[in-house]
Scaffold this motif. Structure first.
Motif, PDB file in Angstrom:
ATOM      1  N   ILE C  57      -6.282  20.540 -30.366  1.00  0.00           N
ATOM      2  CA  ILE C  57      -5.364  21.373 -29.600  1.00  0.00           C
ATOM      3  C   ILE C  57      -5.249  22.756 -30.243  1.00  0.00           C
ATOM      4  O   ILE C  57      -5.259  22.898 -31.463  1.00  0.00           O
ATOM      5  CB  ILE C  57      -3.975  20.724 -29.474  1.00  0.00           C
ATOM      6  CG1 ILE C  57      -3.356  20.479 -30.832  1.00  0.00           C
ATOM      7  CG2 ILE C  57      -4.062  19.436 -28.717  1.00  0.00           C
ATOM      8  CD1 ILE C  57      -1.994  19.867 -30.724  1.00  0.00           C
ATOM      9  N   PRO C  58      -5.166  23.802 -29.403  1.00  0.00           N
ATOM     10  CA  PRO C  58      -5.051  25.168 -29.932  1.00  0.00           C
ATOM     11  C   PRO C  58      -3.673  25.385 -30.562  1.00  0.00           C
ATOM     12  O   PRO C  58      -2.653  24.947 -30.017  1.00  0.00           O
ATOM     13  CB  PRO C  58      -5.233  26.040 -28.690  1.00  0.00           C
ATOM     14  CG  PRO C  58      -4.966  25.163 -27.531  1.00  0.00           C
ATOM     15  CD  PRO C  58      -5.249  23.766 -27.944  1.00  0.00           C
ATOM     16  N   THR C  59      -3.674  26.028 -31.722  1.00  0.00           N
ATOM     17  CA  THR C  59      -2.411  26.282 -32.424  1.00  0.00           C
ATOM     18  C   THR C  59      -2.419  27.708 -32.954  1.00  0.00           C
ATOM     19  O   THR C  59      -3.467  28.350 -33.048  1.00  0.00           O
ATOM     20  CB  THR C  59      -2.256  25.349 -33.629  1.00  0.00           C
ATOM     21  OG1 THR C  59      -3.351  25.597 -34.519  1.00  0.00           O
ATOM     22  CG2 THR C  59      -2.254  23.899 -33.226  1.00  0.00           C
ATOM     23  N   TYR C 132      -6.191  28.937 -33.546  1.00  0.00           N
ATOM     24  CA  TYR C 132      -7.235  28.016 -33.977  1.00  0.00           C
ATOM     25  C   TYR C 132      -7.125  26.696 -33.234  1.00  0.00           C
ATOM     26  O   TYR C 132      -6.019  26.215 -32.986  1.00  0.00           O
ATOM     27  CB  TYR C 132      -7.115  27.727 -35.479  1.00  0.00           C
ATOM     28  CG  TYR C 132      -7.861  28.731 -36.315  1.00  0.00           C
ATOM     29  CD1 TYR C 132      -9.187  28.521 -36.634  1.00  0.00           C
ATOM     30  CD2 TYR C 132      -7.227  29.889 -36.757  1.00  0.00           C
ATOM     31  CE1 TYR C 132      -9.872  29.447 -37.386  1.00  0.00           C
ATOM     32  CE2 TYR C 132      -7.899  30.819 -37.508  1.00  0.00           C
ATOM     33  CZ  TYR C 132      -9.229  30.599 -37.821  1.00  0.00           C
ATOM     34  OH  TYR C 132      -9.915  31.498 -38.553  1.00  0.00           O
ATOM     35  N   LEU C 133      -8.257  26.105 -32.922  1.00  0.00           N
ATOM     36  CA  LEU C 133      -8.253  24.752 -32.381  1.00  0.00           C
ATOM     37  C   LEU C 133      -8.340  23.801 -33.565  1.00  0.00           C
ATOM     38  O   LEU C 133      -9.283  23.874 -34.347  1.00  0.00           O
ATOM     39  CB  LEU C 133      -9.436  24.536 -31.432  1.00  0.00           C
ATOM     40  CG  LEU C 133      -9.140  24.858 -29.959  1.00  0.00           C
ATOM     41  CD1 LEU C 133      -8.856  26.333 -29.794  1.00  0.00           C
ATOM     42  CD2 LEU C 133     -10.278  24.431 -29.083  1.00  0.00           C
ATOM     43  N   MET C 147       4.960  19.044 -22.269  1.00  0.00           N
ATOM     44  CA  MET C 147       3.550  19.274 -22.550  1.00  0.00           C
ATOM     45  C   MET C 147       3.226  20.762 -22.698  1.00  0.00           C
ATOM     46  O   MET C 147       2.089  21.133 -22.918  1.00  0.00           O
ATOM     47  CB  MET C 147       2.670  18.667 -21.448  1.00  0.00           C
ATOM     48  CG  MET C 147       2.757  17.167 -21.356  1.00  0.00           C
ATOM     49  SD  MET C 147       2.367  16.374 -22.903  1.00  0.00           S
ATOM     50  CE  MET C 147       0.615  16.652 -22.954  1.00  0.00           C
ATOM     51  N   ILE C 148       4.215  21.614 -22.523  1.00  0.00           N
ATOM     52  CA  ILE C 148       3.979  23.042 -22.739  1.00  0.00           C
ATOM     53  C   ILE C 148       4.392  23.368 -24.171  1.00  0.00           C
ATOM     54  O   ILE C 148       5.565  23.241 -24.529  1.00  0.00           O
ATOM     55  CB  ILE C 148       4.794  23.887 -21.742  1.00  0.00           C
ATOM     56  CG1 ILE C 148       4.344  23.552 -20.312  1.00  0.00           C
ATOM     57  CG2 ILE C 148       4.604  25.369 -22.035  1.00  0.00           C
ATOM     58  CD1 ILE C 148       5.156  24.233 -19.257  1.00  0.00           C
ATOM     59  N   ASN C 149       3.437  23.730 -24.981  1.00  0.00           N
ATOM     60  CA  ASN C 149       3.740  24.022 -26.381  1.00  0.00           C
ATOM     61  C   ASN C 149       4.331  25.413 -26.521  1.00  0.00           C
ATOM     62  O   ASN C 149       3.702  26.407 -26.169  1.00  0.00           O
ATOM     63  CB  ASN C 149       2.462  23.908 -27.221  1.00  0.00           C
ATOM     64  CG  ASN C 149       2.068  22.464 -27.440  1.00  0.00           C
ATOM     65  OD1 ASN C 149       2.898  21.570 -27.286  1.00  0.00           O
ATOM     66  ND2 ASN C 149       0.816  22.235 -27.800  1.00  0.00           N
ATOM     67  N   GLU C 156       4.274  25.350 -35.886  1.00  0.00           N
ATOM     68  CA  GLU C 156       4.484  24.114 -36.650  1.00  0.00           C
ATOM     69  C   GLU C 156       3.177  23.331 -36.743  1.00  0.00           C
ATOM     70  O   GLU C 156       2.790  22.838 -37.798  1.00  0.00           O
ATOM     71  CB  GLU C 156       5.567  23.310 -35.948  1.00  0.00           C
ATOM     72  CG  GLU C 156       6.081  22.111 -36.711  1.00  0.00           C
ATOM     73  CD  GLU C 156       6.938  21.250 -35.794  1.00  0.00           C
ATOM     74  OE1 GLU C 156       7.819  21.813 -35.114  1.00  0.00           O
ATOM     75  OE2 GLU C 156       6.700  20.038 -35.749  1.00  0.00           O
ATOM     76  N   LEU C 157       2.474  23.246 -35.612  1.00  0.00           N
ATOM     77  CA  LEU C 157       1.210  22.518 -35.606  1.00  0.00           C
ATOM     78  C   LEU C 157       0.148  23.263 -36.406  1.00  0.00           C
ATOM     79  O   LEU C 157      -0.695  22.664 -37.056  1.00  0.00           O
ATOM     80  CB  LEU C 157       0.715  22.338 -34.161  1.00  0.00           C
ATOM     81  CG  LEU C 157       1.471  21.327 -33.297  1.00  0.00           C
ATOM     82  CD1 LEU C 157       1.052  21.475 -31.843  1.00  0.00           C
ATOM     83  CD2 LEU C 157       1.188  19.924 -33.781  1.00  0.00           C
ATOM     84  N   GLY C 158       0.206  24.599 -36.325  1.00  0.00           N
ATOM     85  CA  GLY C 158      -0.867  25.389 -36.929  1.00  0.00           C
ATOM     86  C   GLY C 158      -0.745  25.507 -38.427  1.00  0.00           C
ATOM     87  O   GLY C 158      -1.728  25.380 -39.146  1.00  0.00           O
TER      88      GLY C 158
END
Ligand code: SF4
Ligand code: SF4
Lengths: 184, 372, 181
Positions: C57-59, C132-133, C147-149, C156-158
């Motif tokens: 997933i893109p972050t 980045y993915l 589901m919308i980031n 947080e994910l990145g």
């Protein structure tokens, strides 16, 4: 009235009613289903007579094979409720129904003893003798069937077999149209 | 009119019948699980292994096994079918659409009434076969009733009123009629052989067939060709791969049950597996010696109730092996094309069965000649 | 020219025409397969090895100093084939006084994961190496909104990308040396 009688009337009603509904019902598939019901209840009547072999043959041959073919054809041709409404067929079916009603009436007369040809006069039912001289016991066992078929009723059996063969050959000849350009 | 004893007998019969239905249905359910497990193993997977009841994992020893084997999967599957939404498409013929699953299931359950599955030894040394009804014409009964099973499929195909189910129904009826002939013909030599003078058997009774294989070779060894033809026809009659024309997923979506869902589909599904269970049992009875131990050997177990239990177990073991064989074949062979199926049935199997019959007629006649 | 040789197929022998020996061979194969090792991965407990260049997933990532790298140029928004990205450009927060009024920063950054096709174009196009993915691939939610980031989720994910650009340090150094850009 005991249980067997009750069952007899139940299945007799079912078979006659099924037959009637088969003739009446508009849709060919329904008609076929009613015919199956009728055939199976006749088989049940055979069971009540403790003639299991006949009952099973009835189911195996008529309900299991012949009617499946009927259904098969009905479905393949996709005959709707209006199928068979042709005037020429009507005359034929009228003739056939007259004939079968006639046979029914004669049989009823015979069995009810009106006229001098009552049931007790039917020699064939009273005693069955094989060609070897000793009388066949009228029973429902499998062995008796076989024995009777291949001794006393040998000729009818063979004739029936021959007839069926002729019918089969006829069907093959009729359905296999030879196309000259393909043969060449 | 009814005396108490008769009512009692009827009650007992009903109880036995229910037990038998329960047993066969359980076996059908677990053959679904077996199918999934065996297919998984053959493809390097592990198959269903997560369905578990609470606390079962804590059962010592067996717990881990029960958990890993997905032993409760049939339960979950059944519940799923029960609770799914019942969708009846608008274009179907409702009456026959609802009738078809019942028509498919009833013959599958009726055939089991004449299946003997063991023998019971009375105190005075006599033995009775364990079965619901000892019919003199047992095998014919099975053939007759199972031939009625095709109506379920045909009706389902027709009443669904759409292309794929219809094709499935048509194929099924044609296939069943074709293979019934070969099946019947392959059984005839068996009865000729069993009814040989001196063996005592006369009718078409399944019990007599089993008893004729006691301490003598199994009929599989005596008549391998009959067994082969019967087995192939059995595969065709139960619609199993390589003969699963009526529901070949790849060309007919789901075949005759494409328009079915929920519990009605479940009934079709179970009926199919019940057919397999009953078919395996018949093959065991006719060709594998039923509950008798091994060819040429007498039963090593005592003639008491323990012996009859072991006998039933042995019979079940053979049946289960055959069910496994059904599954094994399914995950090995590809499907035939429809014309190939018809071709095989009419131009190979039927003549072969006829030749087989004539051969054994000659053989039995020759063996039967009174010593000059 | 190459010579074509027509191979004559051998007629099947009798045993081959019955198919039975072949069927037995097939049965043997499938049977022996039953006892070979299993390839099944017990998924939630065991996870597959994710290769380095996997497109998960893109972050959004931050640089080692904890700064937002994205400058809200909206290139990724334009390039995204299914239009999964929506950016509301804004100013750099006041706390980062060294780059305030120099560059923009996203006020809001949304990636709709129901639209994203994991093509990686956003990563490729980004001039700041800010998106980045990553190797995360399993995401689920109870509603479409979930589901919308949003921006926080994306950061947080990145996490932080340990790259060695130190763009702002370099810029500052250059400025200190009187060399504005
Ligand atoms: S990976 Fe592709 S689809 Fe997903 S946000 Fe980036 S550009 Fe858009
Ligand atoms: S993530 Fe990269 S491409 Fe997208 S707006 Fe930010 S700086 Fe531009």
């Amino acid at each position: 009235m005991n249980t067997v009688d009750l069952l007899f009337y139940f299945f007799a009603t079912l078979s006659v009613g099924g037959g009637l509904l088969m003739v009446i019902s508009r849709h060919p598939v329904s008609a076929a289903m009613f015919m199956i019901i009728s055939l199976v209840s006749v088989a049940a009547l055979f069971v009540l007579l403790e003639s299991f072999f006949l009952a099973i043959l009835q189911v195996l041959v008529y309900a299991g094979a012949v009617m499946v073919l009927f259904l098969f054809i009905i479905m393949l041709l996709d005959v709707g409720p209006e199928g068979g409404k042709v005037s020429r067929v009507k005359m034929l079916s009228g003739l056939a129904s007259c004939l079968s009603v006639g046979i029914l009436v004669i049989l009823l007369l015979q069995f009810s003893g009106i006229g001098d040809a009552s049931l007790s006069n039917w020699k064939a039912i009273q005693s069955t003798e094989s060609v070897t001289g000793d009388s066949l016991v009228f029973s429902t066992s499998l062995k008796n069937f076989g024995y009777g078929l291949f001794t006393k009723y040998m000729l009818p059996l063979q004739v029936a077999g021959f007839l069926l063969l002729a019918a089969m050959v006829g069907v093959i000849v009729l359905s296999k149209k030879s196309t000259p350009d393909l043969d060449a | 009119m009814f005396d108490f004893e008769m009512l009692f007998m009827i009650g007992l019969k009903v109880l036995f019948a229910l037990l038998m239905i329960g047993a066969v249905m359980t076996m059908a359910g677990y053959s679904v699980l077996a199918e999934r497990k065996v297919s998984a193993w053959m493809q390097g997977r592990v198959g269903p292994n997560r369905t578990v009841l609470p606390l079962v994992g804590y059962v010592p020893f067996a717990g881990k096994f029960l958990k890993g084997m997905g032993m409760f999967q049939p339960l979950a599957d059944g519940l799923k079918f029960l609770f799914k939404e019942e969708i009846i498409p608008g274009h179907v013929n409702k009456f026959y659409y609802n009738l078809a699953p019942i028509v498919a299931l009833v013959p599958a359950l009726t055939t089991m009434t004449v299946l003997p599955f063991g023998e019971f030894f009375a105190d005075n040394g006599e033995s009775f076969p364990l079965m619901l009804a000892n019919l003199e014409v047992g095998i014919l009964f099975i053939l007759a009733v199972s031939s009625l099973g095709v109506y379920g499929i045909v009706l389902a195909g027709w009443s669904s009123n759409s292309k794929y189910p219809f094709l499935g129904g048509i194929r099924s009826s044609a296939q069943m009629i074709s293979y019934e002939l070969a099946m019947g013909l392959s059984l005839l030599p068996i009865f000729l052989w069993v009814s040989e003078p001196g063996t005592g058997a006369m009718g078409l009774s399944l019990v007599d067939i089993v008893d004729s294989q006691k301490q003598s070779p199994w009929l599989l060894l005596v008549q391998p060709l009959s067994a082969l033809i019967f087995l192939i026809a059995l595969f065709a009659e139960t619609n199993r791969l390589p003969f699963d024309m009526p529901e070949s997923e790849t060309d007919l979506v789901g075949g005759f049950h494409t328009e079915y869902g929920g519990f009605k589909f479940g009934i079709f599904f179970v009926a199919e597996y019940a057919h397999i269970v009953v078919g395996s049992a018949i093959f065991t009875i006719v060709f594998l010696g039923g509950w008798h131990f091994m060819p040429w050997m007498s039963d090593p177990w005592p003639a008491t109730w323990i012996g009859s239990l072991i006998g039933v177990g042995w019979f079940l073991a053979k049946t289960i092996f055959l069910i496994f064989f059904f599954i094994w074949i399914r995950w090995t062979l590809p499907r035939f094309r429809y014309d190939q199926v018809m071709n095989l049935g009419w131009t190979k199997l039927l003549p072969l069965a006829l030749i087989n019959l004539i051969f054994y007629v000659c053989l039995v006649t020759w063996l039967d000649q009174p010593p000059a | 020219m190459a010579k074509t040789v027509v191979l004559q197929r051998k007629p099947l022998s009798l045993s081959e025409r019955t198919y039975l020996p072949q069927i037995v061979t097939g049965l043997k194969t499938t049977f022996s397969n039953m006892f070979k090792g299993k390839v099944t991965l017990q998924y939630p407990e065991e996870k597959p090895n994710i290769p380095k260049n996997y497109r998960g997933i893109p972050t959004l990532v931050k640089d080692p100093n904890g700064r937002e790298k994205c400058v809200s140029c909206q290139l990724c928004e334009f390039v995204c084939p299914p239009k999964a990205i929506r950016i509301t450009p804004g100013a750099v927060p006041e706390s980062e006084d060294d780059r305030e009024h120099v560059e923009k920063a996203p006020q809001e950054f949304e990636i709709n994961m129901l639209r994203c096709i994991y093509c990686g174009y956003c990563q490729e196009v980004c001039p700041e190496e800010a998106i980045y993915l990553q190797d995360e691939y399993s995401l689920s939610g109870y509603s479409r909104d979930e589901m919308i980031n949003k921006k926080e989720k994306l950061y947080e994910l990145g996490g932080t990308l340990p790259d060695q650009h130190y763009k702002w340090d370099k810029k500052k150094n250059a400025e200190d040396e009187g060399n504005d850009h």
